[in-house]
Design a protein around this motif. Structure first.
Motif, PDB file in Angstrom:
ATOM      1  N   GLU A  50       0.827  -1.205   0.000  1.00 41.07           N
ATOM      2  CA  GLU A  50       0.000   0.000   0.000  1.00 41.07           C
ATOM      3  C   GLU A  50       0.864   1.260   0.000  1.00 41.07           C
ATOM      4  OE1 GLU A  50      -3.974  -1.034   2.199  1.00 41.07           O
ATOM      5  OE2 GLU A  50      -2.294  -1.666   3.403  1.00 41.07           O
ATOM      6  N   TYR A 249      -0.267  -9.676   7.383  1.00 44.25           N
ATOM      7  CA  TYR A 249      -0.545  -8.534   6.510  1.00 44.25           C
ATOM      8  C   TYR A 249      -1.031  -9.001   5.139  1.00 44.25           C
ATOM      9  CZ  TYR A 249      -0.079  -4.431   3.623  1.00 44.25           C
ATOM     10  OH  TYR A 249      -0.345  -3.415   2.745  1.00 44.25           O
ATOM     11  N   ALA A 252      -4.597  -9.875   5.466  1.00 38.50           N
ATOM     12  CA  ALA A 252      -5.480  -8.705   5.568  1.00 38.50           C
ATOM     13  C   ALA A 252      -5.656  -8.039   4.204  1.00 38.50           C
ATOM     14  CB  ALA A 252      -4.916  -7.709   6.572  1.00 38.50           C
ATOM     15  N   LEU A 253      -4.553  -7.992   3.454  1.00 35.87           N
ATOM     16  CA  LEU A 253      -4.582  -7.344   2.147  1.00 35.87           C
ATOM     17  C   LEU A 253      -5.508  -8.107   1.190  1.00 35.87           C
ATOM     18  CD1 LEU A 253      -3.073  -4.910   1.033  1.00 35.87           C
ATOM     19  CD2 LEU A 253      -1.291  -6.437   0.208  1.00 35.87           C
ATOM     20  N   ALA A 256      -9.180  -7.826   2.151  1.00 33.46           N
ATOM     21  CA  ALA A 256      -9.774  -6.501   1.944  1.00 33.46           C
ATOM     22  C   ALA A 256     -10.256  -6.298   0.518  1.00 33.46           C
ATOM     23  CB  ALA A 256      -8.764  -5.416   2.297  1.00 33.46           C
ATOM     24  N   LEU A 257      -9.807  -7.169  -0.416  1.00 36.62           N
ATOM     25  CA  LEU A 257     -10.174  -7.002  -1.823  1.00 36.62           C
ATOM     26  C   LEU A 257     -11.563  -7.567  -2.078  1.00 36.62           C
ATOM     27  CD1 LEU A 257      -7.112  -8.105  -3.972  1.00 36.62           C
ATOM     28  CD2 LEU A 257      -8.034  -5.808  -3.717  1.00 36.62           C
ATOM     29  N   PRO A 258     -12.536  -6.729  -2.445  1.00 35.81           N
ATOM     30  CA  PRO A 258     -13.858  -7.269  -2.745  1.00 35.81           C
ATOM     31  C   PRO A 258     -13.920  -7.812  -4.167  1.00 35.81           C
ATOM     32  CG  PRO A 258     -13.907  -4.869  -2.766  1.00 35.81           C
ATOM     33  CD  PRO A 258     -12.473  -5.273  -2.582  1.00 35.81           C
ATOM     34  N   TRP A 266     -16.980 -11.487   1.279  1.00 37.50           N
ATOM     35  CA  TRP A 266     -16.029 -10.407   1.523  1.00 37.50           C
ATOM     36  C   TRP A 266     -15.971 -10.175   3.017  1.00 37.50           C
ATOM     37  CZ3 TRP A 266     -16.909  -4.555   1.559  1.00 37.50           C
ATOM     38  CH2 TRP A 266     -15.694  -3.874   1.520  1.00 37.50           C
ATOM     39  N   PRO A 268     -13.500  -8.330   5.147  1.00 39.71           N
ATOM     40  CA  PRO A 268     -12.297  -7.554   5.450  1.00 39.71           C
ATOM     41  C   PRO A 268     -12.014  -7.547   6.946  1.00 39.71           C
ATOM     42  CG  PRO A 268     -14.129  -6.111   4.904  1.00 39.71           C
ATOM     43  CD  PRO A 268     -14.604  -7.503   4.665  1.00 39.71           C
ATOM     44  N   THR A 270     -10.423  -5.820  10.375  1.00 40.97           N
ATOM     45  CA  THR A 270     -10.187  -4.483  10.892  1.00 40.97           C
ATOM     46  C   THR A 270      -8.764  -4.415  11.421  1.00 40.97           C
ATOM     47  OG1 THR A 270     -12.482  -4.358  11.524  1.00 40.97           O
ATOM     48  CG2 THR A 270     -11.014  -2.758  12.509  1.00 40.97           C
ATOM     49  N   LEU A 271      -7.964  -3.547  10.819  1.00 41.66           N
ATOM     50  CA  LEU A 271      -6.598  -3.372  11.302  1.00 41.66           C
ATOM     51  C   LEU A 271      -6.550  -2.152  12.197  1.00 41.66           C
ATOM     52  CD1 LEU A 271      -4.501  -3.996   8.074  1.00 41.66           C
ATOM     53  CD2 LEU A 271      -4.951  -5.577   9.945  1.00 41.66           C
ATOM     54  N   VAL A 275      -1.309   3.554   8.572  1.00 38.35           N
ATOM     55  CA  VAL A 275       0.008   3.319   8.009  1.00 38.35           C
ATOM     56  C   VAL A 275       0.879   4.546   8.267  1.00 38.35           C
ATOM     57  CG1 VAL A 275       1.142   2.484   5.920  1.00 38.35           C
ATOM     58  CG2 VAL A 275      -1.327   2.275   6.155  1.00 38.35           C
ATOM     59  N   ARG A 289      -0.105  -2.616  13.738  1.00 38.35           N
ATOM     60  CA  ARG A 289      -1.440  -2.877  13.187  1.00 38.35           C
ATOM     61  C   ARG A 289      -1.815  -4.346  13.233  1.00 38.35           C
ATOM     62  NH1 ARG A 289      -2.084  -0.556   7.501  1.00 38.35           N
ATOM     63  NH2 ARG A 289      -4.272  -0.396   8.068  1.00 38.35           N
TER      64      ARG A 289
ATOM     65  N   ASP B 186      -6.017   3.320   0.637  1.00 33.85           N
ATOM     66  CA  ASP B 186      -5.524   1.947   0.568  1.00 33.85           C
ATOM     67  C   ASP B 186      -6.664   0.967   0.817  1.00 33.85           C
ATOM     68  OD1 ASP B 186      -2.845   2.319  -0.004  1.00 33.85           O
ATOM     69  OD2 ASP B 186      -2.376   2.790   2.073  1.00 33.85           O
ATOM     70  N   VAL B 187      -6.552  -0.239   0.251  1.00 34.90           N
ATOM     71  CA  VAL B 187      -7.646  -1.213   0.402  1.00 34.90           C
ATOM     72  C   VAL B 187      -7.955  -1.565   1.848  1.00 34.90           C
ATOM     73  CG1 VAL B 187      -7.898  -2.449  -1.758  1.00 34.90           C
ATOM     74  CG2 VAL B 187      -6.017  -3.039  -0.252  1.00 34.90           C
ATOM     75  N   THR B 188      -6.921  -1.650   2.683  1.00 34.39           N
ATOM     76  CA  THR B 188      -7.213  -2.041   4.070  1.00 34.39           C
ATOM     77  C   THR B 188      -7.902  -0.908   4.824  1.00 34.39           C
ATOM     78  OG1 THR B 188      -5.003  -1.369   4.793  1.00 34.39           O
ATOM     79  CG2 THR B 188      -5.289  -3.676   4.220  1.00 34.39           C
ATOM     80  N   ALA B 191     -12.114  -0.593   3.401  1.00 33.53           N
ATOM     81  CA  ALA B 191     -13.165  -1.443   3.951  1.00 33.53           C
ATOM     82  C   ALA B 191     -13.813  -0.799   5.182  1.00 33.53           C
ATOM     83  CB  ALA B 191     -12.584  -2.807   4.303  1.00 33.53           C
ATOM     84  N   GLU B 192     -12.978  -0.254   6.073  1.00 36.24           N
ATOM     85  CA  GLU B 192     -13.475   0.383   7.290  1.00 36.24           C
ATOM     86  C   GLU B 192     -14.374   1.568   6.990  1.00 36.24           C
ATOM     87  OE1 GLU B 192     -12.731   0.374  11.041  1.00 36.24           O
ATOM     88  OE2 GLU B 192     -13.346  -1.454  10.010  1.00 36.24           O
ATOM     89  N   GLY B 216     -16.151  -4.484  -7.524  1.00 35.14           N
ATOM     90  CA  GLY B 216     -16.033  -5.320  -6.334  1.00 35.14           C
ATOM     91  C   GLY B 216     -16.718  -4.665  -5.145  1.00 35.14           C
ATOM     92  N   VAL B 217     -16.487  -3.374  -4.983  1.00 34.79           N
ATOM     93  CA  VAL B 217     -17.100  -2.641  -3.878  1.00 34.79           C
ATOM     94  C   VAL B 217     -18.623  -2.649  -4.026  1.00 34.79           C
ATOM     95  CG1 VAL B 217     -17.402  -0.328  -2.924  1.00 34.79           C
ATOM     96  CG2 VAL B 217     -15.109  -1.198  -3.342  1.00 34.79           C
ATOM     97  N   HIS B 220     -20.626  -5.768  -2.959  1.00 34.17           N
ATOM     98  CA  HIS B 220     -20.810  -6.085  -1.550  1.00 34.17           C
ATOM     99  C   HIS B 220     -21.383  -4.951  -0.721  1.00 34.17           C
ATOM    100  CE1 HIS B 220     -18.695  -9.879  -2.131  1.00 34.17           C
ATOM    101  NE2 HIS B 220     -17.955  -9.201  -2.984  1.00 34.17           N
TER     102      HIS B 220
END
Ligand SMILES: Nc1ncnc2c1ncn2[C@@H]1O[C@H](COP(=O)(O)OP(=O)(O)OP(=O)(O)O)[C@@H](O)[C@H]1O
Ligand code: SF4
Ligand code: SF4
Ligand SMILES: [Mg+2]
Lengths: 324, 322
Positions: A50, A249, A252-253, A256-258, A266, A268, A270-271, A275, A289, B186-188, B191-192, B216-217, B220
């Protein structure tokens, strides 16, 4: 036997942080913090991660655009020279950037953008160069009419095709692609990804592909290295890393990809935290994280652990692997 | 009941050669409390459609030429500039892709929020501070009270976007237009933020026009989706139906262009999008469509279909069954 094309040994790149009126150096961002990787000739390696993880810095260091603060870069079996590269080496390593407009000179016609590297790297007479430039442009899907236009009259996807043709003109052994499709729409991205696949199949050019998009890397590359905080946290064959991501990590990565298929779940994670700039030092770069972090993660830097062709840097994964 | 109903919305840009059409929307409806995904590629007109609701266009040369935009039964298209001022921010909140462009670097991030609370809710002094803290907490910003006096560059991209959301919901709008709110993140982190948007919608019964290019978003996050191409909706319906059984060739090709691991050559869409203004007659997608026939270049397809799932394609039954 495939020949070693690129090898990074404990590569480090630091940027100084300056503070105050006198702009004293108050510390350093460890943008690339001890990365070791290899790429064989004709191979395809993706660097995933990222924003701020050091991807672009790594790419620029490999391309000789900035000098490492430590470690070593080997290209074609020899230590890469610091500072200005000799012509032969410049020819063999080409780079394609994210912003297709920015990498082309607005005052230069498309055909001249491709003729330029031909002039620099080949001994062809002018007429042959023109023919070769047109042929290269045709290969990437740019017509002879478009070749006579200026870059601003082309779409983003077309400009990226020109940038690729320009890189190909040097007949390089390695092309470094830094987010080559991030500025493009998905339908245009598909055209560029297909073009890259064709080039790889036909010419056997090796790719070092930098992307924040794991799907793009998975599509183009055989191997992937996931970066976090300037360090590799997991690396291995793409199929293996996607099938079973081991580092927290990487997990998580991927989670997180839908997926555009609504039936694929999906979930994801929570981290914690956000960053930050990589600070280097002892410990795991992901510890702030990481949902699994414990005391050890702040005290010891995780060592390389090899599992089924992959390498993972995580204490907890290592503990799980140990027989009870 | 539809909260928002846009019909025949026509957005043009004035040029030396006269007005040029950018968006010509057949229809778009948003129910109360619903989140609708508005999907399309660059230049398809998503942003201008969202901006048309409160008529805040990027340049004065872009304007609303016609159509109706009913919000809660009232036609916003007929309102004057002064009346629209009361709608902007109060009834309709907006969040953009780039939080940096919307936050002034020389002011602490709490300042524009407190200005809004004064403007829309007549809150000042301590009352404004207290409400600002509550809003920052609501968008899950850490250390809300201290954060009010921080400057934009001291926040991460995700945190800045949370500030923008706090500002957009400050006046309790009925409709939130969220234009690619997570594209720059960023993707992570994305989502939040998406989960937060969805929570806010449920809690306040707010409708959200969720603009994105990310299929994708959409898959969902939203129950209903509208796909845009060349300034108009070409397919709309329940998300699952549209993504699993697309009736429009464009939707189908768009889905097939998404890269995945272990997949061979991608199916790329031939050519590039033709702007609305250059389409004299017939289907806007005809020049790139593998299903195109002569009649497609003569007849302009209207949004139609067997039920709530509709597409603007003359050959949709065939497209569905190929
Ligand atoms: N300021 C402007 N002046 C002239 N034309 C414009 C302007 N802004 C947008 N347009 C045009 O209007 C059309 C719709 O643009 P819009 O920004 O709504 O698309 P979008 O779907 O939001 O695209 P993106 O995904 O890139 O955000 C495009 O043809 C675009 O080129
Ligand atoms: S080493 Fe510790 S902090 Fe790092 S990824 Fe593993 S568990 Fe998490
Ligand atoms: S109407 Fe014709 S050209 Fe348009 S999408 Fe349908 S088949 Fe293709
Ligand atoms: Mg937009």
């Amino acid at each position: 036997m495939s020949e070693r094309l690129l090898a990074l040994h404990d590569l480090q790149v630091r940027y100084p942080i300056r503070k105050g009126l006198l702009r004293r150096v108050a510390g350093a961002v460890h943008a690339v913090d001890g990365v070791s990787l290899r790429l064989d000739s004709g191979g395809t390696l993706g660097i995933a991660g990222e924003s701020g993880c050091g991807k672009t810095t790594l790419a620029r260091a490999v391309a000789g655009l900035l000098s490492p603060s430590g470690g070593r870069i080997e290209l074609f079996g020899e230590k890469a020279p610091q500072g200005h590269w000799p012509l032969a080496l410049r020819r063999r390593v080409q780079m394609v950037f994210q912003d297709p407009g920015g990498s082309l000179d607005p005052r230069q016609k498309v055909i001249d953008a491709v003729r330029e590297p031909l002039e620099a790297f080949t001994r062809q007479p002018p007429q042959a160069r023109t023919e070769r430039a047109l042929a290269l442009l045709a290969e990437v899907g740019i017509t002879a009419q478009q070749a006579l236009r200026y870059p601003h009259t082309l779409s983003g996807g077309q400009k990226q095709r020109v940038a690729i043709a320009r890189a190909l003109a040097a007949e390089p052994d390695l092309i470094i692609l830094d987010e080559p499709t991030s500025a493009l729409d998905v339908s245009v991205q598909a055209q560029i990804l297909n073009l890259l696949a064709d080039i790889h199949d036909r010419l056997g050019t090796a790719f070092l592909l930098i992307s924040h998009d794991l799907d793009v890397i998975a599509h183009v590359c055989e191997r992937v290295a996931v970066l976090y905080g300037g360090r590799v946290v997991e690396a291995g064959p793409v199929a293996e890393v996607f099938r079973e991501p081991r580092h927290p990590y990487t997990r998580a990565l991927l989670a997180a990809l839908p997926d555009p298929d609504p039936d694929r779940p999906w979930r994801p994670e929570t981290l914690k935290g956000t960053v930050g700039a990589p600070e280097g030092g002892v410990g795991c770069p992901f510890r702030q994280r990481c949902p699994l972090a414990d005391a050890r993660c702040g005290q010891e830097t995780p060592k390389a652990l090899e599992i089924e062709g992959s390498v993972v840097f995580c204490h907890r994964v290592e503990e799980q692997q140990r027989p009870a | 009941m539809a909260l928002l109903s846009m019909r025949g919305v026509h957005v043009v840009v004035d040029t030396a050669e006269g007005p040029r059409t950018l968006v010509r929307l057949s229809e778009l409806e948003l129910a109360e409390g619903e989140m609708l995904g508005l999907v399309g590629e660059t230049g398809s007109g998503k942003t201008l459609t969202g901006l048309a609701v409160t008529r805040v266009f990027p340049t004065p040369s872009i304007r609303l030429q016609g159509g109706s935009i009913e919000l809660g039964g009232r036609d916003l298209a007929g309102l004057g500039e002064r009346e629209l001022l009361a709608v902007r921010g109060r009834e309709v909140g907006v969040v953009f892709q780039d939080p940096n462009a919307s936050l002034n670097p020389v002011f602490p991030v709490g300042r524009p929020l407190m200005d809004l609370l004064g403007l829309h809710r007549s809150l000042r002094g301590q009352a404004a501070v207290a409400e600002a803290v509550r809003l920052f907490q609501r968008v899950e910003l850490p250390d809300a009270a201290a954060l009010l006096s921080r400057y934009p560059h001291e926040l991460s991209g995700g945190q800045r976007q949370r500030v923008m959301i706090a500002m957009a919901i400050a006046a309790g709008p009925k409709l939130l237009v969220a234009d690619e709110p997570t594209t720059a993140l960023d993707v992570t982190v994305q989502a939040e933020l998406l989960r937060l948007l969805d929570d806010l919608r449920r809690e306040a019964g707010m409708s959200v026009l969720f603009i994105t290019h990310n299929l994708g978003v959409v898959a969902h996050m939203v129950e209903r989706v509208a796909i845009m191409y060349a300034g108009d909706v070409v397919e709309t319906g329940p998300t699952r139906a549209v993504l699993k059984e697309p009736r429009h060739p464009y939707t189908r090709l768009l889905l097939e262009a998404v890269p995945r691991q272990g997949q061979g050559r991608l199916k790329a869409i031939a050519g590039t999008a033709v702007p609305r203004s250059e389409i004299a007659q017939g289907c806007a997608f005809a020049s790139r469509c593998p299903f195109a026939q002569d009649r497609c270049r003569a007849i302009e397809p209207a949004l139609e279909g067997p039920g709530v799932h509709r597409a603007a394609c003359l050959r949709q039954e065939e497209v569905l069954h190929v």
